[in-house]
Design an enzyme around this catalytic site. Structure first.
Site, mmCIF file in Angstrom:
data_model
loop_
_atom_site.group_PDB
_atom_site.id
_atom_site.type_symbol
_atom_site.label_atom_id
_atom_site.label_comp_id
_atom_site.label_asym_id
_atom_site.label_seq_id
_atom_site.Cartn_x
_atom_site.Cartn_y
_atom_site.Cartn_z
ATOM 1 N N SER A 40 20.295 -25.337 55.327
ATOM 2 C CA SER A 40 19.151 -25.595 56.188
ATOM 3 C C SER A 40 19.631 -25.743 57.629
ATOM 4 C CB SER A 40 18.392 -26.834 55.697
ATOM 5 O OG SER A 40 17.155 -26.968 56.364
ATOM 6 N N GLU A 83 17.526 -17.529 54.291
ATOM 7 C CA GLU A 83 16.518 -18.255 53.505
ATOM 8 C C GLU A 83 15.632 -19.021 54.480
ATOM 9 O OE1 GLU A 83 16.191 -21.780 52.929
ATOM 10 O OE2 GLU A 83 17.818 -22.327 54.285
ATOM 11 N N HIS A 122 15.901 -23.513 49.916
ATOM 12 C CA HIS A 122 15.260 -24.809 49.691
ATOM 13 C C HIS A 122 14.610 -24.826 48.301
ATOM 14 C CE1 HIS A 122 15.803 -25.035 54.026
ATOM 15 N NE2 HIS A 122 15.484 -26.304 53.979
#
Length: 350
Positions: free
Chosen positions: A144, A250, A320
């Site tokens: 992230s 992502e 995630h």
């Protein structure tokens, strides 16, 4: 008047002369990727140091993470810096950076694991001691917002860093298995198998579909992570060089039009156009119902990426999501977009 003209001419000439060396230097001073450094393998009984480079971690989440790590067979350590809040951060920029620097310097810490993501990593990139990190190599793990740190560590030092589960997400058997396979057991090429989705409803969720965008296969070093962070770093001193790389991406909770904007920024980037392949994980919470006024996630990805004509596929098990693969930054991989498979060609640790 003639003296004034002579003075102005002298000043202009001096200014031009003083600028020319800087321009020439800037044009030739391109960063060179340092030699690759692989951290030591992890083992049972190692001490894992937890840091929070971005948002604060809730006390109950921290305790759950510590309990999970102990059950996995590790000792744990963290400083008081990650407890409490400084606005939405875990601490000031200086203290968050100091926590990471001290973890690398501390000989009793074997592995550094980010407790969570959030936002804040880009604010401390210029405060990290890359020479210290280079001289004290150890696994650094997160995803992230941590995308900024793991890619910058590799680019600045050559140290392989890891896009993988964090303290707040590590309580998952699949995630733990691949973390151990890659940081503990790997001695030969390793095929990364996508997770079997245990919840039948996920197979009906378009965000978990697996599909090929452009057929083919390729080989190269992996870089990437969060689409938001990858694009946020463009135009900064920490911009990722995608040339000849296999880029993995992502994202979470971004509407298709925002994904469109970020992918458009990427495909307009010169080095991204020179990437060898693109691997998409799961874009959780990013799709929307198909109506005449919008595009769905797959339409956006196909429209932006397919014209590049390089191997690309969507839906591999990272991001995630509960089942989160560990992907080493800087390690050579083979990517088969047709079969939607990734294979690590070299160990990520020494």
């Amino acid at each position: 008047m003639s003296k004034r003209r002579s003075f102005l001419k002298s000043v202009t000439a001096l200014g031009t002369a003083s600028l020319l060396p800087q321009i020439n230097l800037a044009s030739t001073n391109k960063s060179v990727q340092p030699p690759k450094i692989k951290p030591s393998k992890i083992k049972q009984g190692d001490t894992i140091g937890l840091v929070a480079p971005g948002f604060a971690i809730k006390t109950e989440s921290l305790y759950l993470a510590l309990d999970t790590l102990v059950k996995m067979g590790y000792k744990t350590h963290h400083t008081q810096r990650i407890i409490g809040n400084y606005g939405y951060f875990s601490n000031t920029d200086e203290e968050r950076a100091k926590d990471i620097n001290e973890m690398f310097a501390n000989p009793d810490i074997d592995v550094i694991l980010c407790a969570r993501g959030g936002y804040g990593s880009t604010r401390i990139l210029d405060m990290l001691d890359y020479e210290l990190i280079k001289n004290n190599p150890k696994p650094f793990i997160g995803f992230s917002d941590i995308t900024a740190i793991i890619n910058t560590i590799y680019q600045k030092t050559g140290l392989v860093a890891f896009h993988g589960p964090m303290g707040s997400t590590i309580d998952d058997e699949y995630s733990q298995m691949y973390l151990h396979k890659i940081l503990m057991d790997m001695e030969k090429p390793l095929h990364l198998k996508n997770a079997i989705l245990n919840d039948p409803k996920l197979y009906r969720n378009s965000e978990y579909y697996r599909y090929t965008i452009s057929y083919g296969s390729c080989q190269g070093e992996m870089v990437g992570g969060s689409l938001t962070l990858v694009t946020a770093m463009i135009g900064t001193p920490y911009e990722i060089d995608f040339t000849d790389k296999i880029v993995f991406l992502e994202e979470v909770e971004e509407a298709p039009y925002r994904i469109d904007r970020m992918l458009t920024q990427l495909v307009q980037n010169e080095s991204f156009q020179k990437a060898r392949g693109i691997v998409f994980g799961v874009f959780k919470g990013c799709d929307r119902q198909k109506v005449s006024e919008n595009f769905i996630l797959k339409e956006v990805i196909m429209d932006r990426i397919a014209p590049l004509g390089i191997p690309a596929a969507y839906g591999l098990s990272f991001g995630h999501v509960t089942n989160n693969l560990t992907l080493p930054i800087g390690v050579e991989v083979y990517f088969d977009a047709t079969k939607k498979r990734l294979r690590l060609l070299e160990p990520a640790v020494s």
